[in-house]
Design a protein around this motif. Structure first.
Motif, PDB file in Angstrom:
ATOM      1  N   ARG A   1      26.979  -2.637 -23.151  1.00 45.88           N
ATOM      2  CA  ARG A   1      25.677  -2.588 -23.619  1.00 45.88           C
ATOM      3  C   ARG A   1      25.337  -2.878 -24.792  1.00 45.88           C
ATOM      4  N   SER A   2      24.008  -3.409 -24.924  1.00 47.94           N
ATOM      5  CA  SER A   2      23.402  -3.821 -26.128  1.00 47.94           C
ATOM      6  C   SER A   2      22.415  -2.761 -27.069  1.00 47.94           C
ATOM      7  N   GLU A   3      22.599  -2.474 -28.145  1.00 44.17           N
ATOM      8  CA  GLU A   3      21.677  -1.490 -28.792  1.00 44.17           C
ATOM      9  C   GLU A   3      21.554  -2.066 -30.171  1.00 44.17           C
ATOM     10  N   THR A   4      20.370  -1.726 -31.024  1.00 47.98           N
ATOM     11  CA  THR A   4      20.281  -1.847 -32.077  1.00 47.98           C
ATOM     12  C   THR A   4      21.014  -0.935 -33.176  1.00 47.98           C
ATOM     13  N   LEU A   5      22.011  -1.444 -34.090  1.00 42.43           N
ATOM     14  CA  LEU A   5      22.765  -0.667 -34.871  1.00 42.43           C
ATOM     15  C   LEU A   5      22.624  -0.828 -36.297  1.00 42.43           C
ATOM     16  N   THR A   6      22.893   0.009 -37.227  1.00 44.41           N
ATOM     17  CA  THR A   6      22.811  -0.067 -38.569  1.00 44.41           C
ATOM     18  C   THR A   6      23.948  -0.871 -39.295  1.00 44.41           C
ATOM     19  N   PRO A   7      24.156  -1.919 -39.868  1.00 46.58           N
ATOM     20  CA  PRO A   7      25.211  -2.558 -40.265  1.00 46.58           C
ATOM     21  C   PRO A   7      25.832  -1.676 -41.536  1.00 46.58           C
TER      22      PRO A   7
ATOM     23  N   ILE B   1      36.484  -0.442 -36.108  1.00 49.00           N
ATOM     24  CA  ILE B   1      35.342  -0.405 -35.394  1.00 49.00           C
ATOM     25  C   ILE B   1      34.160  -0.701 -36.085  1.00 49.00           C
ATOM     26  N   LEU B   2      33.339  -1.784 -36.225  1.00 51.73           N
ATOM     27  CA  LEU B   2      32.212  -1.815 -37.024  1.00 51.73           C
ATOM     28  C   LEU B   2      31.215  -2.468 -36.148  1.00 51.73           C
ATOM     29  N   PRO B   3      29.656  -1.946 -36.798  1.00 44.25           N
ATOM     30  CA  PRO B   3      28.540  -2.542 -35.990  1.00 44.25           C
ATOM     31  C   PRO B   3      28.640  -3.872 -36.345  1.00 44.25           C
ATOM     32  N   VAL B   4      27.695  -4.633 -35.285  1.00 43.40           N
ATOM     33  CA  VAL B   4      27.301  -6.030 -35.586  1.00 43.40           C
ATOM     34  C   VAL B   4      26.647  -6.268 -36.866  1.00 43.40           C
TER      35      VAL B   4
ATOM     36  N   PHE C   1      30.489  -9.929 -40.226  1.00 48.47           N
ATOM     37  CA  PHE C   1      30.773 -10.070 -39.131  1.00 48.47           C
ATOM     38  C   PHE C   1      29.586 -10.069 -38.276  1.00 48.47           C
ATOM     39  N   ASP C   2      29.072 -11.133 -37.757  1.00 50.16           N
ATOM     40  CA  ASP C   2      27.507 -11.043 -37.159  1.00 50.16           C
ATOM     41  C   ASP C   2      27.533 -11.280 -35.486  1.00 50.16           C
ATOM     42  N   GLN C   3      28.855 -11.109 -34.989  1.00 49.12           N
ATOM     43  CA  GLN C   3      29.064 -11.516 -33.548  1.00 49.12           C
ATOM     44  C   GLN C   3      29.649 -10.353 -32.871  1.00 49.12           C
ATOM     45  N   PRO C   4      29.512  -9.903 -31.731  1.00 49.28           N
ATOM     46  CA  PRO C   4      30.265  -8.748 -31.303  1.00 49.28           C
ATOM     47  C   PRO C   4      31.463  -9.554 -30.607  1.00 49.28           C
TER      48      PRO C   4
ATOM     49  N   ALA D   1      46.079  -7.215 -38.070  1.00 53.44           N
ATOM     50  CA  ALA D   1      44.978  -6.269 -37.815  1.00 53.44           C
ATOM     51  C   ALA D   1      44.002  -6.842 -36.940  1.00 53.44           C
ATOM     52  N   PHE D   2      42.850  -5.914 -36.534  1.00 61.61           N
ATOM     53  CA  PHE D   2      41.828  -6.244 -35.361  1.00 61.61           C
ATOM     54  C   PHE D   2      40.541  -5.582 -36.035  1.00 61.61           C
ATOM     55  N   ILE D   3      39.423  -6.117 -35.676  1.00 56.94           N
ATOM     56  CA  ILE D   3      38.321  -5.812 -36.037  1.00 56.94           C
ATOM     57  C   ILE D   3      37.527  -5.583 -34.611  1.00 56.94           C
ATOM     58  N   ILE D   4      37.011  -4.525 -34.332  1.00 51.41           N
ATOM     59  CA  ILE D   4      36.306  -4.506 -32.735  1.00 51.41           C
ATOM     60  C   ILE D   4      34.695  -4.594 -33.360  1.00 51.41           C
ATOM     61  N   VAL D   5      34.004  -5.497 -33.376  1.00 47.27           N
ATOM     62  CA  VAL D   5      32.388  -5.736 -33.700  1.00 47.27           C
ATOM     63  C   VAL D   5      31.800  -5.427 -32.432  1.00 47.27           C
ATOM     64  N   THR D   6      30.962  -4.335 -32.738  1.00 47.80           N
ATOM     65  CA  THR D   6      30.461  -3.714 -31.446  1.00 47.80           C
ATOM     66  C   THR D   6      28.939  -3.672 -31.688  1.00 47.80           C
ATOM     67  N   ASN D   7      27.959  -3.686 -30.522  1.00 50.15           N
ATOM     68  CA  ASN D   7      26.601  -3.411 -30.464  1.00 50.15           C
ATOM     69  C   ASN D   7      26.351  -2.264 -29.706  1.00 50.15           C
ATOM     70  N   THR D   8      27.168  -1.365 -29.557  1.00 53.70           N
ATOM     71  CA  THR D   8      26.879   0.065 -28.903  1.00 53.70           C
ATOM     72  C   THR D   8      27.210   1.088 -29.499  1.00 53.70           C
TER      73      THR D   8
END
Length: 213
Positions: A46-52, A70-73, A113-116, A131-138
């Protein structure tokens, strides 16, 4: 009296309905061995508004730290090099393509990192570095513990749910696998994993050329 009760009822109906949250506990297992899978990233689709935020992924002893983030969009990441050899950090992942050419110390600007999605990092000089970054919007996201368990906070009444499960050893680790759920009861979900790859920590001739530059 009737008028007074009516006012009370109307006031209650006009009051904003609070969002009731529930907790969903997920246990991730390896379908090949049925053993728990630690360090799997589990999140709601799902998509939410998160604080980077601004985060850091350093290089030390020819490895990225941390290996999974794990990082917010919209977040930015610094890539300080704390080794006595130069590194060349890059990503070809669709969620973020970038290239920090051979460097020591700290790059001038962080990377946005501006895309999930799943972003895989590598080093052009040290092939074993990954290494891996999971860019998330939830907000409903977490990483499994040693028992393969993670608990997510989920708004009640939002079923059916689609869960994303990602792990570095998925056969295709460029994207998560998905599982559909009909309820918020505790779940045990199996995923396929490939064997852990062997790491060769010895420096090859090219790596030795860059050492202590």
């Amino acid at each position: 009296m009737i008028k007074k009760c009516l006012v009370v009822v109307l006031t209650f109906l006009a009051w904003p309905t609070p969002v009731v949250s529930s907790e969903l506990t997920v246990t991730v297992t390896n379908s090949g061995s049925n053993e728990p899978v630690p360090d799997a990233v589990v999140y709601l689709d799902r998509s939410e508004t998160l604080t980077p935020i601004t985060a850091e992924i350093s290089q030390k002893d020819r490895a990225f730290h941390p290996r999974v983030s794990i990082l917010p969009v919209g977040s930015r990441v610094e890539f300080p090099n704390r080794d006595n050899t130069q590194h060349h950090v890059y990503s070809f992942s669709p969620a973020k393509t970038f290239n920090i050419e051979l460097y020591a110390g700290k790059p001038e600007a962080p990377i946005l990192f501006d895309q999930p999605g799943v972003v895989e990092l590598g080093c052009n000089i040290h092939d074993q570095m990954q290494a891996f970054i999971i860019v998330t919007n939830t907000r409903a996201i977490g990483q499994t513990d040693a028992e393969g368990q993670v608990t997510l906070s989920i708004d009640a009444g939002t079923s059916p749910l689609t869960l994303n499960i990602w792990h570095p050893r998925l056969p295709d680790n460029t994207r998560p696998v998905t599982r559909g759920l009909d309820n918020l009861l505790s779940q045990t979900l199996a995923i396929d994993l490939v064997p852990a790859r062997e790491t060769d920590d010895a420096m090859d001739l090219l790596q030795q050329r860059f050492r202590e530059l």
